[in-house]
Design a protein around this motif. Structure first.
Motif, PDB file in Angstrom:
ATOM      1  N   GLU A   1       4.591   1.684  -1.057  1.00  0.00           N
ATOM      2  CA  GLU A   1       5.592   1.392  -1.133  1.00  0.00           C
ATOM      3  C   GLU A   1       6.455   1.764  -1.939  1.00  0.00           C
ATOM      4  O   GLU A   1       7.653   2.711  -1.929  1.00  0.00           O
ATOM      5  CB  GLU A   1       5.329   1.779  -3.111  1.00  0.00           C
TER       6      GLU A   1
ATOM      7  N   LEU B   1      -6.696  -3.652  -4.514  1.00  0.00           N
ATOM      8  CA  LEU B   1      -5.428  -2.997  -4.869  1.00  0.00           C
ATOM      9  C   LEU B   1      -5.477  -2.818  -6.097  1.00  0.00           C
ATOM     10  O   LEU B   1      -4.769  -1.300  -6.329  1.00  0.00           O
ATOM     11  CB  LEU B   1      -4.531  -4.249  -4.682  1.00  0.00           C
TER      12      LEU B   1
ATOM     13  N   GLU C   1      -0.466  -6.594  -6.811  1.00  0.00           N
ATOM     14  CA  GLU C   1      -2.018  -7.124  -6.293  1.00  0.00           C
ATOM     15  C   GLU C   1      -1.949  -8.511  -6.383  1.00  0.00           C
ATOM     16  O   GLU C   1      -3.234  -8.937  -5.265  1.00  0.00           O
ATOM     17  CB  GLU C   1      -3.301  -6.642  -7.104  1.00  0.00           C
TER      18      GLU C   1
ATOM     19  N   SER D   1      -2.309  -0.353  -7.966  1.00  0.00           N
ATOM     20  CA  SER D   1      -1.170  -1.388  -7.488  1.00  0.00           C
ATOM     21  C   SER D   1      -0.438  -2.549  -8.488  1.00  0.00           C
ATOM     22  O   SER D   1      -0.964  -2.680  -9.424  1.00  0.00           O
ATOM     23  CB  SER D   1      -1.175  -2.702  -6.669  1.00  0.00           C
TER      24      SER D   1
ATOM     25  N   TYR E   1       0.991  -1.103   0.094  1.00  0.00           N
ATOM     26  CA  TYR E   1       0.093   0.123   0.058  1.00  0.00           C
ATOM     27  C   TYR E   1       0.877   0.809  -0.147  1.00  0.00           C
ATOM     28  O   TYR E   1       0.666   2.027  -0.735  1.00  0.00           O
ATOM     29  CB  TYR E   1      -1.112   0.262   1.479  1.00  0.00           C
TER      30      TYR E   1
END
Length: 362
Positions: free
Chosen positions: A189, A249, A257, A254, A187
């Motif tokens: 990074e 995600l 995911e 994302s 979430y």
């Protein structure tokens, strides 16, 4: 000095009759995941998206389950051998086959590139052979499934390094917190989310397998007492939770995911492991598929088949996955899995009957 004769005293072994079944089911999930064509495809229709996510999520318990069962299996080895003895044995039985199949893949990739370049009239290495081979080994070691063999050995080495704390709950808690850092990183990074970056994220599950082995009787007593309907309901709930997290995600951009270390997937994997413990040994799997002898070979060979064989089999325009429906792509994934698993299984069984059995861990 003969390493094999310097065993240290150990307790009487228990019969883990469920181990081979879980090992086989986990490998089926791993091979299916790697064979699937649904990665990266974006479906606009919600029903298509849900089907895609559900089909990919179903087998996502396999990697964590494999580390758990690995912990079950190595617990006694930790007591039978000194750390150095165990590592020497492990590296001999694991690294040699691992390096052999890496070199096979490098050679096959080289042949493929040579044929392609000759057809197109290009220079063989584009004037940079060092760069070519550097990229080959980087990709194989860090981008392919060969990474997890190295990761598994690193996890074992960490447990051996802290062997005196192996059965301390606080040690397991530290390892769990490290794993959860990777979960949160999806979430925020803070660092790259790729699986090769999760160097220490899987140590907890190996440790948990070791810990569950030590308290095996208590674990199985609890598992047997839990009613089947509760196990099924909890699994369905965590499966749905894991699917929802994947979709969340995806919507938040994302790039990873389906990461195995998602919090929801950790919970799903653990409850699936409980279900597999409750199912116990499946006679057909143990007697016909011989997972104890074939699992390592299937793992080593399957990535080579995916990279080099599947593109040749499914190169027709009719297999353009971007233009197939989600249902067709799910069926294509199943077909690709069957091709890869069956061929890897047959090759492994044949090699086990020869002097080359060492290349599949025999």
């Amino acid at each position: 000095m003969e390493i094999e004769t310097r065993k240290i005293p150990t307790q009487e072994k228990k019969n883990f009759n469920f181990v081979d079944t879980i090992r086989c089911i986990s490998m089926v999930g791993i091979v299916f995941e790697h064979s699937a064509v649904l990665w990266g495809i974006k479906y606009e229709d919600k029903t298509d998206l849900y089907l895609q996510v559900a089909s990919m999520q179903f087998w996502k318990f396999a990697t964590i389950a494999f580390f758990l069962i690995g912990g079950f299996l190595i617990n006694y080895k930790f007591t039978e051998y000194t750390p150095m003895q165990y590592l020497v044995r492990r590296f001999k039985s694991t690294i040699k086959p691992w390096l052999f199949w890496i070199m096979i893949l490098v050679i096959l990739n080289l042949v493929h590139k040579a044929v392609l370049n000759i057809k197109l009239g290009r220079s063989f290495f584009n004037g940079d052979p060092v760069g070519y081979f550097s990229e080959e080994f980087r990709y194989i070691l860090f981008e392919s499934s060969f990474w997890f063999i190295l990761n598994f050995l690193i996890c074992i080495s960490i447990l051996l390094l802290f062997k005196k704390y192996l059965y301390k709950l606080w040690f397991g808690l530290i390892l769990l917190l490290i794993s959860l850092v990777y979960s949160c990183n999806l979430y925020y990074e803070w660092f790259v989310t790729h699986h090769s970056a999760a160097l220490f994220g899987f140590v907890f599950y190996l440790w948990l397998g070791v810990y569950l082995n030590k308290y095996f009787d208590h674990v199985m007593s609890f598992v047997k007492k839990v009613k089947w309907e509760y196990v099924v309901i909890v699994n369905i709930a965590f499966f749905a939770f894991a699917c929802c997290e994947v979709i969340f995600l995806i919507h938040h951009g994302s790039r990873d995911e389906y990461n195995t270390l998602r919090i929801s997937n950790i919970l799903y994997s653990l409850t699936m492991f409980v279900m597999l413990l409750k199912i116990g040994a499946v006679r057909f799997i143990d007697t016909k598929l011989k997972p104890r002898q074939t699992t390592f070979g299937i793992y080593l060979i399957h990535q080579i088949l995916i990279i080099r064989l599947l593109p040749e089999i499914f190169k027709s325009n009719r297999w353009n996955y971007l233009y197939l429906s989600v249902g067709q792509n799910i069926l294509a994934s199943v077909l690709r899995f069957l091709v890869v698993y069956l061929i890897a299984f047959v090759i492994t069984r044949l090699l086990l009957k020869t002097k080359m059995r060492w290349v599949v861990g025999g």
